[in-house]
Design a protein around this motif. Sequence first.
Motif, short mmCIF file in Angstrom:
data_model
loop_
_atom_site.label_atom_id
_atom_site.label_comp_id
_atom_site.label_asym_id
_atom_site.label_seq_id
_atom_site.Cartn_x
_atom_site.Cartn_y
_atom_site.Cartn_z
N ARG A 39 0.88 -0.83 0.11
CA ARG A 39 -0.31 0.22 -0.09
C ARG A 39 0.37 1.54 0.00
NH1 ARG A 39 -4.17 -2.26 4.35
NH2 ARG A 39 -6.06 -3.64 2.93
N SER A 46 2.08 1.56 -3.33
CA SER A 46 1.50 2.68 -4.31
C SER A 46 0.73 3.33 -4.42
CB SER A 46 0.21 1.39 -4.19
OG SER A 46 -0.66 2.37 -2.80
N PRO A 79 1.04 4.62 -8.48
CA PRO A 79 -0.53 4.10 -8.17
C PRO A 79 -1.03 2.88 -9.61
CG PRO A 79 -0.70 6.76 -8.14
CD PRO A 79 0.72 6.36 -8.40
N PRO A 123 -3.91 0.09 -11.69
CA PRO A 123 -4.24 -0.47 -11.76
C PRO A 123 -3.77 -2.33 -11.23
CG PRO A 123 -5.16 -0.54 -13.94
CD PRO A 123 -4.23 0.90 -13.26
N GLU A 173 -2.96 -1.80 -8.13
CA GLU A 173 -4.25 -2.51 -6.87
C GLU A 173 -4.49 -4.13 -6.55
OE1 GLU A 173 -5.76 -0.59 -4.32
OE2 GLU A 173 -3.86 1.24 -5.79
#
Length: 345
Positions: A187, A190, A194, A196, A199
């Motif tokens: 996290r 990320s 950032p 997909p 995530e």
Amino acid sequence: MDDTGILHGLRLAPPSTTSWTPPPYAVRSRFTEQEVTVGTSPLAVPGTLTLPRKRGPRPGVVLLSGGGPFDRDETSGPNKPLKDLAWGLASRGVVVLRFDKVTHAHPDVVSAPDFTMSDEYVPHAVAAVRLLHRHPAVNAEQVFLLGHSMGGKVTPRVAAAEPSVAGLVILAGDTQPMHHAAVRVARYLSTMSPGPDIEAAIAIAAEQAARVDSPELSASTPNEDLPFGFPAPFWLDMRGYDPVSAAAGLDKPMLILQGGRDYQVTVDDDFARWRRGLDHRSDVTIRIYDADDHLFFPGEGPSTPTDYEAPQHVDPAVVTDIAQWLAPNRGKLTRFLPAAGHRRS
């Protein structure tokens, strides 16, 4: 890669053209080095013994690197933090033994269905301690363990297996369960990149961590359903191990150090547990180095993985503090001595 083996991203980094150079605090004329073998066949590993030239029995310390198949120097890109420590401490009169991890020298051991953290560390760490005990340059009553990251986490278990250990030095030792830390680190990363893919990786890590926490985890749980593909016995062993409680049960002095900029093992998630469990003891010294990252490299701003790609050295204040703590004449007053770059927690 996702849990089905599909590759979602690939980054090709240029090869490092920078070789390791000694840190300024290492004085090469003050010590010699010799190759040794740690452990017994068929899983013996090569190591390096760093010996001060100054005669007389000296304190000795065994270095344990972090999680992963590290060599004896804990080589990370152009950096060698354990070699920094070995040469820095030997320059200050400490005998140092470091060795390749069994997962580096014998990578097939990881595939054993019952492989655990104890298998990765304890047998060779105990053998290394006993090797120092037998060496004529070492004071047998002053053989210490110094572990970094997972190596710090496991030092209480090694000391329980080898009671002759005189004390522990724990650098960025993780206390948060590793499968939880993996989600937290994902996290954190990320926020820097950032998208997909990251995530999806976080979701997979969280799902795998939940399987480790599940009461249904058993030795037969498939490796591919668990973090890092490690076998279920590894996680059953890890889940049942509390390094702070294990350390609290030892009647041994400890030096616990933490980098303030470390995002892998953090002040809030890991260091706070050491402090709550041990700070009341007069034989435990606890320090934070505000500018240092996970490898105890000084810097500024948020720490990132790319920081490890630039040539750096372990903070000289860390080396000095460890050497003073290991010195034969160290006393209780050393826990109150100021040093540049750190603060008492």
